[in-house]
Design a protein around this motif. Structure first.
Motif, PDB file in Angstrom:
ATOM      1  N   SER A  25       0.936  -1.195   0.160  1.00 11.69           N
ATOM      2  CA  SER A  25      -0.140  -0.025  -0.256  1.00 11.69           C
ATOM      3  C   SER A  25       0.819   1.216  -0.071  1.00 11.69           C
ATOM      4  O   SER A  25       1.779   1.544   0.938  1.00 11.69           O
ATOM      5  CB  SER A  25      -0.806  -0.014   1.447  1.00 11.69           C
ATOM      6  N   GLN A  26       0.889   1.985  -1.123  1.00 14.79           N
ATOM      7  CA  GLN A  26       1.764   3.022  -1.151  1.00 14.79           C
ATOM      8  C   GLN A  26       0.848   4.350  -0.832  1.00 14.79           C
ATOM      9  O   GLN A  26      -0.180   4.755  -1.326  1.00 14.79           O
ATOM     10  CB  GLN A  26       2.386   3.112  -2.386  1.00 14.79           C
ATOM     11  N   CYS A  27       1.343   5.265  -0.014  1.00 16.87           N
ATOM     12  CA  CYS A  27       0.675   6.571   0.281  1.00 16.87           C
ATOM     13  C   CYS A  27       0.590   7.408  -0.836  1.00 16.87           C
ATOM     14  O   CYS A  27       1.833   7.680  -1.595  1.00 16.87           O
ATOM     15  CB  CYS A  27       1.390   7.374   1.486  1.00 16.87           C
ATOM     16  N   THR A  28      -0.517   8.037  -1.163  1.00 19.59           N
ATOM     17  CA  THR A  28      -0.538   8.743  -2.384  1.00 19.59           C
ATOM     18  C   THR A  28      -0.049  10.135  -2.601  1.00 19.59           C
ATOM     19  O   THR A  28       0.509  10.807  -3.214  1.00 19.59           O
ATOM     20  CB  THR A  28      -2.159   8.663  -3.123  1.00 19.59           C
ATOM     21  N   GLY A  31       4.409   8.650  -1.143  1.00 15.73           N
ATOM     22  CA  GLY A  31       5.197   7.410  -1.534  1.00 15.73           C
ATOM     23  C   GLY A  31       5.509   6.355  -0.532  1.00 15.73           C
ATOM     24  O   GLY A  31       5.982   5.479  -1.058  1.00 15.73           O
ATOM     25  N   ARG A  33       5.707   3.145   1.430  1.00 16.84           N
ATOM     26  CA  ARG A  33       5.068   1.752   1.344  1.00 16.84           C
ATOM     27  C   ARG A  33       4.859   1.086   2.650  1.00 16.84           C
ATOM     28  O   ARG A  33       5.998   1.000   3.483  1.00 16.84           O
ATOM     29  CB  ARG A  33       5.919   1.066   0.252  1.00 16.84           C
ATOM     30  N   CYS A  41      -0.897   7.407   6.818  1.00 19.64           N
ATOM     31  CA  CYS A  41       0.664   7.287   6.704  1.00 19.64           C
ATOM     32  C   CYS A  41       1.341   7.484   7.998  1.00 19.64           C
ATOM     33  O   CYS A  41       1.087   8.487   8.550  1.00 19.64           O
ATOM     34  CB  CYS A  41       0.919   7.934   5.538  1.00 19.64           C
ATOM     35  N   GLY A  48      -4.464   8.318   1.719  1.00 18.04           N
ATOM     36  CA  GLY A  48      -4.862   8.192   0.416  1.00 18.04           C
ATOM     37  C   GLY A  48      -3.913   6.823   0.210  1.00 18.04           C
ATOM     38  O   GLY A  48      -2.591   7.219   0.380  1.00 18.04           O
ATOM     39  N   PHE A  49      -4.228   5.543  -0.138  1.00 24.53           N
ATOM     40  CA  PHE A  49      -3.217   4.730  -0.430  1.00 24.53           C
ATOM     41  C   PHE A  49      -3.630   4.126  -1.869  1.00 24.53           C
ATOM     42  O   PHE A  49      -4.753   3.892  -2.127  1.00 24.53           O
ATOM     43  CB  PHE A  49      -2.995   3.551   0.561  1.00 24.53           C
ATOM     44  N   ALA A  50      -2.593   3.650  -2.631  1.00 27.47           N
ATOM     45  CA  ALA A  50      -2.949   2.528  -3.795  1.00 27.47           C
ATOM     46  C   ALA A  50      -2.077   1.434  -3.463  1.00 27.47           C
ATOM     47  O   ALA A  50      -0.784   1.359  -3.137  1.00 27.47           O
ATOM     48  CB  ALA A  50      -2.232   3.482  -4.785  1.00 27.47           C
ATOM     49  N   VAL A  52       0.296  -1.238  -5.175  1.00 28.17           N
ATOM     50  CA  VAL A  52       1.492  -1.168  -6.093  1.00 28.17           C
ATOM     51  C   VAL A  52       2.402  -2.432  -6.016  1.00 28.17           C
ATOM     52  O   VAL A  52       2.643  -2.912  -4.899  1.00 28.17           O
ATOM     53  CB  VAL A  52       2.394   0.151  -5.784  1.00 28.17           C
TER      54      VAL A  52
END
Length: 136
Positions: A25-28, A31, A33, A41, A48-50, A52
């Motif tokens: 999960s990468q912090c938008t 960055g 992780r 974060c 927000g996380f994406a 990756v």
């Protein structure tokens, strides 16, 4: 792969199938992780996380050789921190003799998966570790 195909990953961030890999999960916002679930974060407090993909090859940054463990835990084994293109992954080094002649700092490794058990319904749990790259 999924439970429907007879396999399930040991951890939610292990993706099985034709190209096994880890996902962080990468912090938008910054960055950073993380592999565990986050509400915010730890680096910037962003929310927000994406998801990756994490590189499947890396380098051993630190390790130890465990020779005494709780009853039922096979020893020796080699827990390590592997730098996967900037993402730190904690996992065991596998498929190598667990001694200082075969494991070293800076050693090039790659992700590997392996079965760790099967339940009464025939569903196989799959774990991961890192093994030496062939050119090491």
């Amino acid at each position: 792969m999924t439970a429907a195909s007879g396999q399930i990953p040991l951890v939610e961030y292990l993706v099985l199938g034709s190209d096994p890999h880890l996902e962080a999960s990468q912090c938008t916002a910054c960055g950073a992780r993380f592999f565990d679930r986050r509400n915010a974060c730890a680096a910037c407090f962003g929310t927000g996380f994406a998801r990756v993909p994490v590189a499947t090859e890396g380098e051993v940054r630190t390790f130890t050789i465990v020779s005494h463990a709780a009853p039922g835990i096979p020893v020796p084994f080699v827990p390590a921190v592997v730098d996967c293109d900037g993402t730190s992954v904690r996992a065991c080094i596998v498929n190598v003799e667990p001694d200082p002649d075969h494991v070293s700092l800076g050693m090039k490794v790659r992700l590997t998966t392996f079965p760790i058990g099967t339940d009464n319904n025939g569903i196989e749990a799959v774990g991961f570790g890192f093994e030496p790259q062939e050119d090491h």
